[in-house]
Design a protein around this motif. Structure first.
Motif, PDB file in Angstrom:
ATOM      1  N   GLU A  69       0.836  -1.187   0.000  1.00 18.66           N
ATOM      2  CA  GLU A  69       0.000   0.000   0.000  1.00 18.66           C
ATOM      3  C   GLU A  69       0.877   1.245   0.000  1.00 18.66           C
ATOM      4  O   GLU A  69       1.540   1.533   0.984  1.00 18.66           O
ATOM      5  CB  GLU A  69      -0.865  -0.027   1.247  1.00 18.66           C
ATOM      6  N   PRO A  70       0.931   1.980  -1.095  1.00 16.02           N
ATOM      7  CA  PRO A  70       1.775   3.187  -1.115  1.00 16.02           C
ATOM      8  C   PRO A  70       1.136   4.329  -0.322  1.00 16.02           C
ATOM      9  O   PRO A  70      -0.071   4.528  -0.392  1.00 16.02           O
ATOM     10  CB  PRO A  70       1.833   3.549  -2.606  1.00 16.02           C
ATOM     11  N   HIS A  71       1.932   4.995   0.464  1.00 10.38           N
ATOM     12  CA  HIS A  71       1.507   6.228   1.126  1.00 10.38           C
ATOM     13  C   HIS A  71       2.385   7.337   0.560  1.00 10.38           C
ATOM     14  O   HIS A  71       3.590   7.322   0.772  1.00 10.38           O
ATOM     15  CB  HIS A  71       1.707   6.129   2.641  1.00 10.38           C
ATOM     16  N   LEU A  72       1.771   8.265  -0.127  1.00 14.03           N
ATOM     17  CA  LEU A  72       2.585   9.261  -0.837  1.00 14.03           C
ATOM     18  C   LEU A  72       2.598  10.585  -0.097  1.00 14.03           C
ATOM     19  O   LEU A  72       2.033  10.717   0.986  1.00 14.03           O
ATOM     20  CB  LEU A  72       2.013   9.474  -2.243  1.00 14.03           C
TER      21      LEU A  72
END
Lengths: 371, 358, 151
Positions: free
Chosen positions: A43-46
């Motif tokens: 899950e990318p958190h940008l």
């Protein structure tokens, strides 16, 4: 975060990769759910380097906003600037002089090689071979020197101007580029020997990070990432800008759909870029390098979209103008953002070591994703 | 001729003359202990600077060149820095195990120095089960890695430690089997016997192709056992940041670092002893003239030369190859190396029984 | 397919489309409630085959918000721009991420920067901004005394 914990089964490991991690090449933050070494979810958190460039551009003039985009995809800053300049020229219907067009394409291709070379080194470093990184920087340095001489900068060139380029090329430019072509021809074969045919490297890349043709399109992937899955998406071929339709080069398509296919696409693209440079370097037409434009640019009311092929894929600039001196709204369609969205799909069921190789094969540049 | 064994003998004689035998032995032990610790530190410094210079050479750069002549004192300066750094212990860590782990890594590495013959008649302890001792003690180092990974209370460390456990346990087998092939040919586990048996040629030359295969397997297996690239999965910088020693800092980190390099030295020393004749000069059959010329080069130079050559090879691996994945690593061992070395040991046994070796 | 041909095809598919003049590509406006059926049709129709959603964004027109979708086809290489006007006080629209997977990330971005609520989105959370962020930065009336510098 609370939700994630609720859906996590007992025995699963939730690991934060990043924001500080050696192989995210910037401040990308991935939350990985793993079972042992096997990845269940990524899950990318940008946003760690989000500067809201789109909002910033709304208060900059049509000349100024071009240079902010150098700070997005800093490895292909020249091509980003090119996309913006094209969009402004489209709105104002400025004719770009032939000399400027050739110079722009030359610079684009040099930038592309520099970006791909750096990617090559970084990918090798991700899979554990440290030496190629230094070899890559040696060649990149030669390009940076050429850039420095002509543009005055090495990374964020800011060489574009609506209607052409800011100043003429340096007298040494052609000589230097010739020297670089000679140097790079032997070095790229060395790259292939060192990494491409390496047994361990192949074992790490082949069959890993599968992205099918349909998924590549559905996830909006572009550039080498999509071309590794067999999607024809080279903007230079499909929607030619500047003088690309007069040039002889191939669009590289690989159908392996895995990390190795994406790797091969970029390696072959470097050779194509080199051949484009070879075709152009002795044929720079004489004449103006910058079309005459008004001091203050005012785009007519309307919407303008232009796209260019950066080293990472399709970079789109969408300008909404109200007829003023500043854009009403700007949207940058960055290739990395869409490419990153496919990562979760690719990584599920693979090992954590593969995740790193996959991220390397996507060639993520974080400021490009966060903007 | 002046040699290291003369010095040890004269020290021993002097001590025995001055004190009673028990006290003399005790004094000797203290001296040996100090020497081992000194050697440990010096080896660490030399190998670190060597690694940095080798990598710099391969990566078209200069490497350290500021501290001391040609940067030779760089690792000394680094050690000083690490000594002065604060040794942090994370909050959630198991403090006792966390602090014990680097010490165990260090002790295991130090114990291994005991049976190695550095020169002619220059050996700390010529134990009659030398080879067995080495393979037994070298397995202890995995405990320290597991301990460090578990006690750090860090998921990266835990993953690294578990990888390392799986890796060392499997590669121990191949390393053991390839060592065994020499033992079969020599008929003794004692390191001095093994060196002596190579008086008319090193085992890698005398033993035909099976011995070359064992040597290659030995090199691969010990590279894996010492957690060096391309098998550095326990550290795996790009995946697990620093693996099992992510949470270590200051001197505790330096101990792991040092232990790694001393382990590399020891496995290369063992490799040199078993396959390349240890301190034995290059002798070819009964070419007496040639053998005699070779004898003029001191035995310690032969030993260190061979060992450092092997160390260079292992460094060469590290700076050339990409890293394997954990499942590929285990496949390599269980599907390829282990069957090959088992078959190889059959061949060697046949060779030893029939006397086909030179 | 040229813009004119596309226009006739699309009108046949969906008669209530409103076309806008100007622009390089065909611009059209659709009611938010009709988005999903229309999108499914242009994605699946063999002669249109808009399988590539390459840009998804929103524009704040102070009176209303406009969602802007850029579709193109990897088979026929034609492009259309689809717009949809949303109520500024309660912007809601159906998500497209079941048809084009790329919409998931782009919609999350629009959600946090413009406050558009995408119905039936599988994971509608802030992507770029911190979870506790107040306000929608790309709206024209957004004020931030700390982070914004007025020229």
């Amino acid at each position: 975060m609370i939700e994630e914990l609720a859906t996590t089964q007992e025995g699963d490991l939730v690991i934060n990769v990043g924001p500080q991690h050696p192989s995210t090449h910037g401040v990308l933050h991935l939350v990985i759910t793993m079972n042992g070494e096997t990845i269940k979810k990524v899950e990318p958190h940008l946003g760690y380097i989000h500067r809201s460039i789109e909002k910033m551009c709304e208060s900059l003039s049509f000349r100024q906003f071009i240079y902010v985009t150098s700070r997005m995809d800093y490895l292909s800053s020249h091509i980003n600037n090119h996309g913006c300049a094209l969009c402004v020229e489209k709105g104002l219907q400025i004719e770009v002089p032939a000399r400027a067009q050739v110079i722009r394409v030359l610079m684009d291709e040099l930038t592309r090689i520099a970006s791909h070379v750096l990617w090559w080194g970084a990918l090798a470093m991700d899979v554990g071979a440290l030496t190629p990184f230094f070899h890559a920087f040696r060649e990149r340095e030669a390009i940076n020197d050429i850039m420095e001489e002509t543009c005055g900068a090495r990374l964020t060139m800011n060489y574009m101007a609506p209607g052409g380029v800011m100043f003429d090329i340096h007298p040494n430019f052609q000589k230097r580029v010739h020297a670089f072509i000679e140097l790079f021809k032997s070095k790229i074969d060395e790259y292939d020997e060192l990494v491409t045919d390496n047994v361990i490297f192949k074992a790490r890349m082949q069959g890993i990070g599968m992205l099918s043709y349909e998924d590549a399109i559905s996830y909006g992937c572009s550039g080498p990432t999509a071309r590794g899955s067999g999607v024809k998406c080279d903007i230079r071929k499909l929607y030619p800008y500047e003088i690309y339709n007069k040039l002889q080069f191939e669009e590289i398509i690989e159908t392996g759909c895995d990390s190795y296919a994406r790797y091969l696409v970029r390696m072959k693209e470097m050779r194509q870029s080199l051949s484009i440079i070879e075709q152009l370097i002795d044929n720079i037409p004489e004449g103006e390098f910058l079309a005459k434009t008004k001091a203050v640019l005012k785009l007519p009311k309307g919407e303008f979209y232009s796209k260019v092929e950066t080293a990472r894929g399709e970079f789109g600039v969408y300008i909404v103008s109200e007829g003023g001196t500043t854009p009403y709204r700007i949207k940058f369609r960055s290739p990395g953002f869409s490419n990153l969205s496919a990562l979760d799909h690719m990584a599920r069921g693979q090992k954590i070591g593969d995740l790193v190789a996959m991220m390397g094969s996507l060639d993520l540049v974080i400021p490009d994703i966060d903007r | 001729m002046w040699s290291l064994s003369d010095i040890t003998n004269s020290i021993q004689n002097a001590l025995n003359r001055a004190f009673n035998p028990t006290f003399a032995t005790l004094t000797e032990m203290v001296i040996v202990g100090i020497c081992v610790i000194g050697l440990f530190a010096v080896l660490g410094l030399i190998l670190v600077i060597m690694e940095r210079k080798v990598s710099a050479y391969m990566q078209v750069r200069l490497g350290p060149n500021r501290v001391g002549p040609k940067g030779m004192l760089q690792s000394l300066a680094d050690t000083l820095k690490l000594l002065l750094k604060e040794g942090l212990t994370p909050d959630g860590a198991d403090k006792f195990l966390f602090n014990l782990a680097p010490v165990i890594a260090m002790i295991a590495a130090m114990l291994l120095l005991a049976p190695i013959a550095f020169a002619k008649n220059f050996q700390i302890w010529d134990i009659n089960i030398g080879v067995l001792f080495i393979s037994a003690v070298s397995s202890i180092s995995v405990i320290s890695i597991l301990m460090a990974g578990w006690a750090s209370n860090n998921k990266y460390s835990l993953l690294g430690a578990m990888r390392s456990g799986a890796q060392i346990v499997s590669y121990e087998l191949s390393a053991g089997l390839s060592v065994l092939s020499v033992v079969i040919l020599v008929g003794s586990l004692k390191l001095s016997d093994i060196v002596q048996s190579q008086e008319n040629g090193w085992w890698i030359f005398k033993g035909h192709i099976p011995m070359i295969i064992s040597f290659v397997i030995f090199l691969v297996a010990v590279t894996a056992e010492t957690n060096r690239a391309p098998f550095d999965l326990a550290e795996a910088e790009s995946e697990l940041t620093a693996g099992f020693h992510t949470e270590y800092s200051g001197m505790k980190f330096a101990l792991f670092f040092l232990a790694e390099y001393v382990n590399v030295f020891i496995v290369c020393g063992v490799g040199a002893t078993l396959f390349l004749g240890g301190w034995m000069p290059l002798h070819i059959g009964n070419w007496h003239g040639f053998n005699h010329v070779m004898d003029f080069i001191p035995s310690s130079i032969w030993f260190f030369g061979k060992t450092f050559f092997l160390i260079f090879v292992i460094m060469w691996f590290r700076w050339t190859f990409p890293r394997l994945r954990i499942d590929q690593l285990l496949n390599l061992e269980w599907k390829y190396l282990l069957p090959i070395s088992m078959f190889n040991i059959l061949l060697v046994t046949l060779m030893a029984i029939m006397g086909w070796h030179f | 397919m040229s813009n004119e041909e596309l226009k006739s095809e699309l009108v046949a598919l969906h008669p209530s489309l409103v076309f806008e003049e100007g622009g390089e590509w065909l611009n059209m406006v659709i009611e938010p409630s009709e988005l999903i059926p229309f999108a499914e049709k242009i994605r699946s129709a063999d002669h249109l085959f808009f399988d590539y959603l390459f840009c998804l964004t929103c524009v704040d027109w102070k009176t209303h918000l406009t969602m802007v979708y850029h579709f193109s086809s990897t088979k026929y290489r034609h492009t259309i721009v689809l717009k949809s006007k949303l109520d500024r006080n309660n912007p809601e629209i159906e998500t497209l991420c079941r048809i084009w997977k790329t919409a998931e990330f782009h919609e999350r971005e629009v959600f946090e920067l413009f406050g558009v609520k995408f119905l039936h989105h599988p994971d509608l959370r802030n992507l770029i901004l911190p979870d506790v962020w107040n306000g929608f930065p790309l709206r024209k009336d957004y004020e931030d005394a700390v982070n914004m510098i007025k020229l």
